[in-house]
Design an enzyme around this catalytic site. Structure first.
Site, mmCIF file in Angstrom:
data_model
loop_
_atom_site.group_PDB
_atom_site.id
_atom_site.type_symbol
_atom_site.label_atom_id
_atom_site.label_comp_id
_atom_site.label_asym_id
_atom_site.label_seq_id
_atom_site.Cartn_x
_atom_site.Cartn_y
_atom_site.Cartn_z
ATOM 1 N N ALA A 154 1.205 5.129 9.839
ATOM 2 C CA ALA A 154 -0.014 5.433 9.074
ATOM 3 C C ALA A 154 -0.635 4.170 8.507
ATOM 4 C CB ALA A 154 0.312 6.431 7.955
ATOM 5 N N TYR A 155 0.203 3.314 7.967
ATOM 6 C CA TYR A 155 -0.277 2.064 7.357
ATOM 7 C C TYR A 155 -0.881 1.149 8.416
ATOM 8 C CZ TYR A 155 0.041 -2.224 4.507
ATOM 9 O OH TYR A 155 -0.224 -3.374 3.808
#
Length: 252
Positions: A154-155
């Site tokens: 996600a990051y």
């Protein structure tokens, strides 16, 4: 010698701690008037006090970059306090670390709202003021995203979206004299210190993978580089990604 950023006005999101704090301190040391924003008033006040004690001009704005109204308020308050905006540093970003198969839609929403969407909203709000002052934008990327490190799905997605946005803005805003660049830091922020202290084996592997043999200092290594990047010394650089990670992402 006159400070390189004398007369410039800067907004640093997430400026109360870690890399954001280091950047704010370095910009102020070069003569910029600095507004730092973040969700935690106590950390903002602590950093503002340190800047003021060094003789810098600083204001704080409490707000969440995940809220567009808050972002627009940060920009508006910067202009109201100091009369303009020349430097925008999009540093604030929430992070989620878990295996790809376990990454949820909520994880993506969190990282995108606080990362690329927040950056997008701040850049749009700042554009009229950056045009007036032929300003500079610095967006924060990540070496973890560039390398595709495990458990950072996600990051990494959010940070690479920011790099794509940066390149588009560099092309579209170059005719206005606005420069837009990315820095990818590897810095010993308080969160990084806590993590590495709790995982000594991981700390040893991380340091072994950095040719310079150490994590960067948020102010001296990252902040001063950002101050140079937004100064006239780097006036011909735009659309670039500056890897401030001690050589960690060098390819063999």
């Amino acid at each position: 010698m006159m400070a390189r950023l004398a007369g410039r006005i800067a907004l640093v999101t997430g400026g109360g701690q870690g890399v954001g704090r280091g950047i704010a301190l370095a910009l102020a040391a070069e003569g910029a008037s600095v507004v730092i924003s973040g969700r935690t008033e106590t950390t903002l006040k602590d950093t503002a006090r340190e800047i003021a004690e060094r003789g810098g001009r600083v204001r704080t704005v409490v707000g969440d970059v995940g809220d567009r109204d808050d972002v627009e308020h940060m920009v508006a308050e910067t202009v109201r306090e100091f009369g303009g905006l020349h430097v925008l540093v999009n540093n604030a970003q929430s992070s989620v670390q878990r295996p790809l198969a376990e990454t949820s839609y909520d994880d993506l929403q969190l990282t995108y709202r606080s990362g690329p969407l927040a950056t997008f909203h701040a850049m749009q709000a700042a554009l009229p003021h950056l045009k007036a002052g032929r300003g500079s934008v610095v967006n924060l990327g990540s070496s973890a995203a560039v390398q595709g490190e495990a458990t950072f799905a996600a990051y990494a997605m959010a940070k690479e979206a920011i790099r794509g946005l940066t390149r588009v803005a560099a092309r579209e805003w170059g005719p206005y004299g606005i420069r837009v660049n990315v820095v990818c830091p590897a810095a010993l922020s308080p969160a990084a210190e806590d993590f590495l202290a709790a995982h000594p084996d991981k700390a040893e592997r991380v340091l072994a993978g950095i040719p310079l043999g150490r994590m960067g200092d948020p102010e001296q290594d990252i902040g001063r580089a950002v101050a140079a990047l937004v100064s006239d010394d780097m006036a011909y650089l735009t659309g670039a990604t500056l890897m401030l990670e001690g050589g960690r992402t060098l390819l063999g």
